[in-house]
Design a protein around this motif. Sequence first.
Motif, mmCIF file in Angstrom:
data_model
loop_
_atom_site.group_PDB
_atom_site.id
_atom_site.type_symbol
_atom_site.label_atom_id
_atom_site.label_comp_id
_atom_site.label_asym_id
_atom_site.label_seq_id
_atom_site.Cartn_x
_atom_site.Cartn_y
_atom_site.Cartn_z
ATOM 1 N N PHE A 156 -5.121 -0.582 -12.357
ATOM 2 C CA PHE A 156 -3.778 -0.527 -12.952
ATOM 3 C C PHE A 156 -3.697 -0.931 -14.414
ATOM 4 O O PHE A 156 -2.852 -0.418 -15.137
ATOM 5 C CB PHE A 156 -2.779 -1.332 -12.103
ATOM 6 C CG PHE A 156 -2.373 -0.616 -10.847
ATOM 7 C CD1 PHE A 156 -1.239 0.196 -10.830
ATOM 8 C CD2 PHE A 156 -3.141 -0.703 -9.689
ATOM 9 C CE1 PHE A 156 -0.866 0.884 -9.681
ATOM 10 C CE2 PHE A 156 -2.790 -0.008 -8.536
ATOM 11 C CZ PHE A 156 -1.651 0.782 -8.529
ATOM 12 N N TRP B 298 5.686 1.628 -6.341
ATOM 13 C CA TRP B 298 4.296 2.036 -6.093
ATOM 14 C C TRP B 298 3.482 0.778 -5.898
ATOM 15 O O TRP B 298 3.449 -0.083 -6.768
ATOM 16 C CB TRP B 298 3.786 2.832 -7.299
ATOM 17 C CG TRP B 298 2.499 3.549 -7.080
ATOM 18 C CD1 TRP B 298 1.262 3.068 -7.330
ATOM 19 C CD2 TRP B 298 2.327 4.891 -6.597
ATOM 20 N NE1 TRP B 298 0.323 4.020 -7.031
ATOM 21 C CE2 TRP B 298 0.949 5.143 -6.576
ATOM 22 C CE3 TRP B 298 3.216 5.896 -6.173
ATOM 23 C CZ2 TRP B 298 0.412 6.368 -6.165
ATOM 24 C CZ3 TRP B 298 2.685 7.107 -5.758
ATOM 25 C CH2 TRP B 298 1.312 7.345 -5.746
ATOM 26 N N VAL C 194 5.713 -1.163 -10.201
ATOM 27 C CA VAL C 194 4.463 -1.402 -9.482
ATOM 28 C C VAL C 194 4.625 -2.719 -8.713
ATOM 29 O O VAL C 194 4.893 -3.763 -9.307
ATOM 30 C CB VAL C 194 3.273 -1.447 -10.462
ATOM 31 C CG1 VAL C 194 1.997 -1.864 -9.734
ATOM 32 C CG2 VAL C 194 3.088 -0.075 -11.126
ATOM 33 N N HIS D 268 -2.948 6.749 -10.410
ATOM 34 C CA HIS D 268 -1.715 6.238 -9.786
ATOM 35 C C HIS D 268 -0.483 6.644 -10.597
ATOM 36 O O HIS D 268 0.566 6.957 -10.028
ATOM 37 C CB HIS D 268 -1.756 4.711 -9.684
ATOM 38 C CG HIS D 268 -2.738 4.197 -8.681
ATOM 39 N ND1 HIS D 268 -2.576 4.349 -7.326
ATOM 40 C CD2 HIS D 268 -3.916 3.533 -8.840
ATOM 41 C CE1 HIS D 268 -3.595 3.798 -6.691
ATOM 42 N NE2 HIS D 268 -4.428 3.303 -7.591
ATOM 43 N N ALA E 35 0.479 -1.924 -5.590
ATOM 44 C CA ALA E 35 -0.814 -2.161 -6.244
ATOM 45 C C ALA E 35 -1.824 -2.737 -5.259
ATOM 46 O O ALA E 35 -2.904 -3.155 -5.665
ATOM 47 C CB ALA E 35 -0.632 -3.121 -7.410
#
Length: 720
Positions: free
Chosen positions: A361, A340, A374, A320, A342
């Motif tokens: 993550f 982004w 995130v 990621h 999660a």
Amino acid sequence: MKNLFPFILCFFLFTGHLQANDGYKLWLDYQPIERSELHQTVSELFSGIFFFGKNPSHEAIKKELELASQGFLKQAPKYSADRFQTTQLWIGTRQELSQFLGLEHQAKIKALGEEGYWRGSIIHEGKSYYALIGNSPVSTLYASFDFLKSIQSNTFDKDTEKTDYPKIKLRMLNHWDNLDRTVERGYAGFSIWDWHRLPGYVDPRYIDYARANASLGINAVSLTNVNANAWILREDFVEKVKVLADLFRPYGIKVFLTARFSAPIEMGNLETADPLDEQVRSFWKERVDMIYEAIPDFGGFLVKANSEGQPGPHEYNRDHAEGANMLADALAPHGGIVIWRAFVYSHEIDEDRHKQANLEFEPLDGKFRDNVIVQVKNGAIDFQPREPFHPLFGAVKETNLGMEFQITQEYLGQATQLVYLGTMWEEILMDKTYRPKPSSTVARVIDGSDTEQNLTLMAGVSNIGTDRNWTGHLFGQANWYAFGQLAWDPDRSAAEISEEWIKLTFGQKPEIQAKIKEIMLASHEAAVNYMTPLGLHHLMGRSHHYGPGPWVEGGRADWTSLYYHRADSLGIGFDRTETGSGALNQYANEISKTWSDPKKTPEKFLLWFHHLPWDYQMQSGNTLWEEIGLHYDKGVKTAREMRSNWRELEKLVDSERFSHVDQLLGVQIEEAEWWRNSSLLYFQTFAKRPFPDSIEQPEGDLEFYKQQRFPFAPGIRPNW
Ligand code: BDP
């Protein structure tokens, strides 16, 4: 007929909130001021307004003052040509008013940050002026909205100064709107973005949308669905987006778009979307440059990758961080950011879905660029009626983490049911994470005060559509409102926010206040009780997520109800302790150690973390089976009380809104009964025990309930 007109006019003028009201004006419904003293003060202030400086946000303020003045006083405001003589109200930025502010005063306002504001009285050469002062043009707009709100809610006091500033940097709505105007998980009509007629036709609604958001301090919006369509990055679409960005700018709202990770293949004719491939990197750089050419303050991208079939870096064995950083590098020169998500889970993984985000993550902590955030859903599964907070909050130290709440009521009765979400969000924000500091809460993690993070974010998945009242259910407006207020200040109390919203929406009468507040504050617990009490979760029918479907099979890989409740002849619940999936270990020790004992687990999360026998003894002394029955029953009873409370307001609320809410509460009661009866009848097939005597005995035939009633619920993902 003709000479009846003055009478009709008088009737409408004096009936205030009893006028038919379709809800379009939201909480910005500026009703005539009733208290004569306040009327007098406001008339004076509106009789001499002076703007220091000139900028587009001042135009937005003017527009608002005009609407407010017409509503409050039934007349247009007057502007002064010079700052002293006829002037009563000063509006401008701290810099613009600096000569009238002492050094100490200036420093105090400055300390509130760019988005902070001050409002209060200033004495200059013996004359008092009321002033709305922001550190920037947009925060001057925030000061103005707050000023108007205080008048509307009858709390304005000229002699009390007020300062405020947002605790979170990005306060954002995420629209899950498709380019064909359907809205994923949207229940209020179609998308308000009329892509077909943009850029030529500009719907006046766009401005009302911006006003509503700015009045709450919402300063960012992502226009398109996270299940993204690459077309939005085409030049002709960017031209359309530009129109919206230009309209929103004076209101302080930045536009973001969702980026489809495979866009380089779909529109760039490349064979790969590998984030480390040079051609892919140049594709994104060029796209981003083109967007900034049109929209110089473009916010950036929101990305859903490698989740539910969406393309992402994993296809190329990249993680990621590598995916997000590639986009972040393209955006950084322009000051843009990448959000982004999660929310990741795949259909293949043979793990508890609860664990996946932390597994993916946590090892990447410290690897994301500074301009990446995130975005984490409030819980680890998926916007359930009640979830424990997501274990990523507090688990990473060097990653910007943002909160994602869902305003649209996907799992909470959609636009049919009255469920005030403020209380649910407050509960989550106040939860203790014990990390990074022993005193940390979710709120302290996401507002950055307990972490090093330089970018902070609270996002809410929008519940807005083309319905005249914007949100389908009138009370959906309260959730939009509460989201904005909590994004501004995550420490605000949900009860206080509800009081404020009620005043702005239904007026001042104490009887209205008390009744509606009672309804709102009871509503979330009621829904949890009649849908998924005691930590049960994801019992909704497959795909529509509206009505009950605890019987829905499909095996683990399909993540259906059986996977989550695990009922069998011995008991019910998901063992997430060490003897089970171990997901509990993803929390801080203070939680994982304590909650591994069911006796020390809050009962509201009992079956989230434990599989327990039907005769397990609860704190009340009842068995688990009895307690499940009592909770379902209580949910139904509260739904009925909500309606009887509402009915007491029949004479106090206009008939249009009264009937809208009343009818929907009727449906809500039926749905609550349906949930209770079907779920209890179904679980009884495992428990094989009688229902507690004190509850209404569930009626009906389980086979009948099993027929899915809602195949055409709106908002379903088109590909399901
Ligand atoms: C789920 C929704 C689905 C969304 C997904 C997401 O059912 O429609 O695409 O979340 O957040 O809650 O990406």
